[in-house]
Write an enzyme that holds these catalytic residues in place. Structure first.
Site, PDB file in Angstrom:
ATOM      1  N   ARG A 110     -34.237  13.530  37.826  1.00 58.82           N
ATOM      2  CA  ARG A 110     -33.819  13.645  39.238  1.00 58.82           C
ATOM      3  C   ARG A 110     -33.834  12.313  39.977  1.00 58.82           C
ATOM      4  NH1 ARG A 110     -37.200  17.832  38.466  1.00 58.82           N
ATOM      5  NH2 ARG A 110     -36.135  19.833  38.204  1.00 58.82           N
ATOM      6  N   LYS A 132     -22.717   2.702  45.020  1.00 61.23           N
ATOM      7  CA  LYS A 132     -21.790   3.700  44.454  1.00 61.23           C
ATOM      8  C   LYS A 132     -21.887   3.609  42.943  1.00 61.23           C
ATOM      9  CE  LYS A 132     -17.976   4.135  47.753  1.00 61.23           C
ATOM     10  NZ  LYS A 132     -16.521   3.908  47.910  1.00 61.23           N
ATOM     11  N   GLU A 174     -11.684 -10.347  44.494  1.00 55.30           N
ATOM     12  CA  GLU A 174     -12.559  -9.684  45.476  1.00 55.30           C
ATOM     13  C   GLU A 174     -13.217 -10.732  46.381  1.00 55.30           C
ATOM     14  OE1 GLU A 174     -12.408  -6.412  45.549  1.00 55.30           O
ATOM     15  OE2 GLU A 174     -11.863  -5.797  43.515  1.00 55.30           O
ATOM     16  N   LYS A 216     -20.435  -7.873  51.536  1.00 51.34           N
ATOM     17  CA  LYS A 216     -20.376  -6.492  51.029  1.00 51.34           C
ATOM     18  C   LYS A 216     -21.605  -5.705  51.507  1.00 51.34           C
ATOM     19  CE  LYS A 216     -19.617  -3.033  47.855  1.00 51.34           C
ATOM     20  NZ  LYS A 216     -18.962  -2.534  46.688  1.00 51.34           N
ATOM     21  N   GLU A 226     -19.042   5.728  54.197  1.00 53.41           N
ATOM     22  CA  GLU A 226     -17.620   5.612  54.508  1.00 53.41           C
ATOM     23  C   GLU A 226     -17.184   6.571  55.607  1.00 53.41           C
ATOM     24  OE1 GLU A 226     -14.250   5.468  51.390  1.00 53.41           O
ATOM     25  OE2 GLU A 226     -15.864   4.239  50.617  1.00 53.41           O
ATOM     26  N   ARG A 231     -16.356   0.662  55.912  1.00 52.14           N
ATOM     27  CA  ARG A 231     -16.466   0.461  54.458  1.00 52.14           C
ATOM     28  C   ARG A 231     -15.078   0.497  53.815  1.00 52.14           C
ATOM     29  NH1 ARG A 231     -21.229   2.456  50.253  1.00 52.14           N
ATOM     30  NH2 ARG A 231     -20.394   1.284  48.500  1.00 52.14           N
ATOM     31  N   ASN A 235     -11.331  -2.065  50.998  1.00 53.28           N
ATOM     32  CA  ASN A 235     -10.166  -1.733  50.180  1.00 53.28           C
ATOM     33  C   ASN A 235      -8.916  -2.496  50.591  1.00 53.28           C
ATOM     34  OD1 ASN A 235     -11.269  -0.052  48.298  1.00 53.28           O
ATOM     35  ND2 ASN A 235     -11.059   1.781  49.567  1.00 53.28           N
ATOM     36  N   HIS A 238      -6.010  -2.770  48.276  1.00 54.13           N
ATOM     37  CA  HIS A 238      -6.248  -1.798  47.209  1.00 54.13           C
ATOM     38  C   HIS A 238      -5.269  -0.627  47.189  1.00 54.13           C
ATOM     39  CE1 HIS A 238      -9.820  -4.137  46.512  1.00 54.13           C
ATOM     40  NE2 HIS A 238     -10.291  -3.306  45.596  1.00 54.13           N
ATOM     41  N   HIS A 242      -3.908   0.086  43.648  1.00 54.95           N
ATOM     42  CA  HIS A 242      -4.086   1.323  42.879  1.00 54.95           C
ATOM     43  C   HIS A 242      -2.746   1.827  42.367  1.00 54.95           C
ATOM     44  CE1 HIS A 242      -8.082   1.911  45.218  1.00 54.95           C
ATOM     45  NE2 HIS A 242      -8.309   1.334  44.056  1.00 54.95           N
ATOM     46  N   HIS A 255      -7.877  -4.860  37.288  1.00 51.33           N
ATOM     47  CA  HIS A 255      -8.040  -4.439  38.682  1.00 51.33           C
ATOM     48  C   HIS A 255      -7.901  -5.632  39.646  1.00 51.33           C
ATOM     49  CE1 HIS A 255      -9.555  -2.360  42.191  1.00 51.33           C
ATOM     50  NE2 HIS A 255     -10.490  -3.279  42.326  1.00 51.33           N
TER      51      HIS A 255
HETATM   52  N1  LIG Z   1     -19.602   0.739  41.930  1.00 49.88           N
HETATM   53  C1  LIG Z   1     -18.734   0.038  42.599  1.00 49.88           C
HETATM   54  O1  LIG Z   1     -18.831  -0.091  43.833  1.00 49.88           O
HETATM   55  C2  LIG Z   1     -17.629  -0.643  41.857  1.00 49.88           C
HETATM   56  C3  LIG Z   1     -16.820  -1.579  42.517  1.00 49.88           C
HETATM   57  C4  LIG Z   1     -15.844  -2.228  41.778  1.00 49.88           C
HETATM   58  C5  LIG Z   1     -15.686  -1.959  40.422  1.00 49.88           C
HETATM   59  N2  LIG Z   1     -16.483  -1.033  39.818  1.00 49.88           N
HETATM   60  C6  LIG Z   1     -16.361  -0.737  38.387  1.00 49.88           C
HETATM   61  O2  LIG Z   1     -16.657  -1.920  37.663  1.00 49.88           O
HETATM   62  C7  LIG Z   1     -16.026  -1.859  36.392  1.00 49.88           C
HETATM   63  C8  LIG Z   1     -15.423  -3.200  36.077  1.00 49.88           C
HETATM   64  O3  LIG Z   1     -16.452  -4.166  36.042  1.00 49.88           O
HETATM   65  P1  LIG Z   1     -16.252  -5.597  35.366  1.00 49.88           P
HETATM   66  O4  LIG Z   1     -14.986  -6.183  35.807  1.00 49.88           O
HETATM   67  O5  LIG Z   1     -17.524  -6.352  35.562  1.00 49.88           O
HETATM   68  O6  LIG Z   1     -16.007  -5.225  33.847  1.00 49.88           O
HETATM   69  P2  LIG Z   1     -16.941  -5.049  32.558  1.00 49.88           P
HETATM   70  O7  LIG Z   1     -18.256  -4.528  32.888  1.00 49.88           O
HETATM   71  O8  LIG Z   1     -16.106  -4.309  31.583  1.00 49.88           O
HETATM   72  O9  LIG Z   1     -17.100  -6.560  32.050  1.00 49.88           O
HETATM   73  C9  LIG Z   1     -15.965  -7.278  31.611  1.00 49.88           C
HETATM   74  C10 LIG Z   1     -16.215  -7.887  30.229  1.00 49.88           C
HETATM   75  O10 LIG Z   1     -17.028  -9.053  30.367  1.00 49.88           O
HETATM   76  C11 LIG Z   1     -18.112  -8.986  29.441  1.00 49.88           C
HETATM   77  N3  LIG Z   1     -19.194  -9.752  30.048  1.00 49.88           N
HETATM   78  C12 LIG Z   1     -20.062  -9.359  31.013  1.00 49.88           C
HETATM   79  N4  LIG Z   1     -20.806 -10.386  31.408  1.00 49.88           N
HETATM   80  C13 LIG Z   1     -20.432 -11.463  30.680  1.00 49.88           C
HETATM   81  C14 LIG Z   1     -20.825 -12.826  30.654  1.00 49.88           C
HETATM   82  N5  LIG Z   1     -21.720 -13.312  31.519  1.00 49.88           N
HETATM   83  N6  LIG Z   1     -20.227 -13.642  29.766  1.00 49.88           N
HETATM   84  C15 LIG Z   1     -19.256 -13.174  28.928  1.00 49.88           C
HETATM   85  N7  LIG Z   1     -18.823 -11.909  28.926  1.00 49.88           N
HETATM   86  C16 LIG Z   1     -19.406 -11.068  29.801  1.00 49.88           C
HETATM   87  C17 LIG Z   1     -18.363  -7.525  29.273  1.00 49.88           C
HETATM   88  O11 LIG Z   1     -19.067  -7.269  28.091  1.00 49.88           O
HETATM   89  C18 LIG Z   1     -16.938  -6.989  29.253  1.00 49.88           C
HETATM   90  O12 LIG Z   1     -16.375  -7.171  27.976  1.00 49.88           O
HETATM   91  C19 LIG Z   1     -15.024  -0.714  36.460  1.00 49.88           C
HETATM   92  O13 LIG Z   1     -15.502   0.355  35.724  1.00 49.88           O
HETATM   93  C20 LIG Z   1     -14.971  -0.361  37.942  1.00 49.88           C
HETATM   94  O14 LIG Z   1     -14.705   1.005  38.162  1.00 49.88           O
HETATM   95  C21 LIG Z   1     -17.447  -0.385  40.511  1.00 49.88           C
HETATM   96 ZN   LIG Z   2     -11.663  -3.786  44.020  1.00 52.33          ZN
END
Ligand SMILES: NC(=O)c1ccc[n+]([C@@H]2O[C@H](COP(=O)([O-])OP(=O)(O)OC[C@H]3O[C@@H](n4cnc5c(N)ncnc54)[C@H](O)[C@@H]3O)[C@@H](O)[C@H]2O)c1
Ligand SMILES: [Zn+2]
Length: 359
Positions: A110, A132, A174, A216, A226, A231, A235, A238, A242, A255
């Site tokens: 939980r 989130k 971003e 942020k 939101e 918040r 976007n 975005h 999207h 993205h």
């Molecule tokens: N929760 C939120 O508010 C929020 C906001 C934006 C995006 N997201 C989510 O984030 C995700 C995308 O995140 P991302 O772009 O970080 O992608 P990711 O986590 O897939 O990382 C990208 C790649 O980089 C590699 N990597 C990570 N750190 C590294 C480093 N220091 N050196 C070399 N390689 C490294 C990872 O292994 C992966 O292959 C999506 O799933 C998206 O939905 C969430």
């Molecule tokens: Zn974004």
């Protein structure tokens, strides 16, 4: 709100920070394969040295790890390791590990505390902040999740040295966004030091990360769930992005690349509605022209897709309310607002057409 620490080497401070936040020194460390290979040894040695009890878990480095299947498997590993509510979870990775780790932490027993140790530029400036957390459903991304604020966000920009350039740019979109929506001086700083930031040079990278994360956190603090529309300004770009991602079936375009193109569209739309001047438009476009796509392919496809097709794809996005497209527009550079009035398709189409010419 969560405390956000930016420093190098931030991991050395982990014991002190955990004690400050009343976190027990019993931690599940979640990596993906890459972050385990890159930082696993340093982190486990530090945890050992500083007297932690810890369990390490590793998931494949891909978006599909944000799934119920992976979560289910991890719950089993934690139960086997006798992890209970007195533990916490340290997520070491990009947004995938951060979202999955946050989801596990929000639901296991939980809810246990989550500490984010982001390792991509996107995670340091966006996904690790704001609470989130979600996994994907076959019918859509991020549909199953929680609001679960991290107890602590520990950011070490030196971890970015190994990040592939395409991932750096994905996060950079971003970073630029924060300048547009909240801080004109920061936008100027980014324009001036763009090269140094994407080359992960100090002090520019730390400054960019610290300011972005701060913006942020500030926005999230004022409008956590939101409700006021604030918040939603995160976007910016975005709504268009999207649509582009969906058209590409989330494959050839990242993205951040879609957000960069989306911000070009949103700048043109703002100018058409008279909320930014022509010279502000030029200034905004000049920053975005510094953005590099891995190949010309992404821009070429953007130019080749009819604007009507892009708009249609935007209309089919899940994040719209009452079937109405919601646009975040600028009220001058450095200030964004949620445009709640319906807009004519024709003006949106014109903005897309003009964006294609400026890409
Ligand atoms: N929760 C939120 O508010 C929020 C906001 C934006 C995006 N997201 C989510 O984030 C995700 C995308 O995140 P991302 O772009 O970080 O992608 P990711 O986590 O897939 O990382 C990208 C790649 O980089 C590699 N990597 C990570 N750190 C590294 C480093 N220091 N050196 C070399 N390689 C490294 C990872 O292994 C992966 O292959 C999506 O799933 C998206 O939905 C969430
Ligand atoms: Zn974004």
């Amino acid at each position: 709100m969560s405390e956000i620490i930016v420093g190098t080497p931030v991991i050395e401070d982990i014991k002190r920070l955990f004690e400050k936040h009343n976190l027990r020194k019993k931690t599940v460390v979640l990596f993906d394969e890459n972050t385990k290979a890159l930082f696993g040894k340093q982190i486990s040695q530090t945890l050992q040295k500083q007297g932690f009890t810890f369990v390490e878990t590793v998931v494949p480095a891909k978006e599909t790890s944000k799934s119920l299947r992976t979560a289910w498997k991890l719950y089993g590993e934690l139960i086997d390791a006798e992890v209970d509510r007195s533990w916490n979870l340290l997520a070491v990775g990009g947004g995938v590990v951060g979202d999955l780790g946050g989801y596990i932490a929000a639901s296991f027993y939980r809810g246990i505390p989550v500490i984010q140790l982001p390792t991509t530029l996107l995670a340091m400036t966006d996904s690790s902040i704001g609470g989130k957390v979600a996994i994907n459903h076959p019918q859509g991304k991020n549909l199953i999740g929680f609001f679960h604020l991290p107890e602590l966000v520990m950011i070490d920009p030196s971890y970015l040295a190994s990040l592939p350039p395409r991932e750096v740019y994905a996060g950079m979109a971003e970073v630029i966004k924060y300048g547009f929506i909240a801080d004109r001086d920061f936008l100027t700083y980014i324009t001036r030091h763009f090269k140094e930031i994407v080359a992960i040079q100090e002090p520019y990278i730390s400054e960019a990360v610290r300011t972005s994360a701060g913006i942020k956190a500030d926005v999230v603090e004022k409008d956590f769930k939101e409700q006021s529309g604030l918040r939603a300004t995160l976007n910016f770009g975005h709504t268009f992005a999207h649509g582009l991602e969906k058209l590409a079936d989330y494959r050839y375009i990242k993205h951040g690349e879609a957000v960069a193109l989306g911000m070009v569209c949103a700048l043109h739309l703002s100018e058409k509605l008279g909320t930014i001047t022509h010279s502000e438009l030029d200034e905004g476009l000049a920053v975005l022209r510094k953005f590099r796509f891995r190949s010309g392919l992404v821009q070429k496809r953007f130019r080749d897709i009819p604007a009507e097709t892009i708009l249609e794809s935007m209309h089919s996005d899940k994040k719209k309310v009452d079937k109405q497209l919601r646009f975040v527009l600028l009220q001058g550079l450095g200030k964004a607002y949620l445009h709640d009035e319906p807009l004519d398709d024709s003006i949106v189409l014109e903005a897309i057409e003009e964006a294609k010419k400026s890409c």
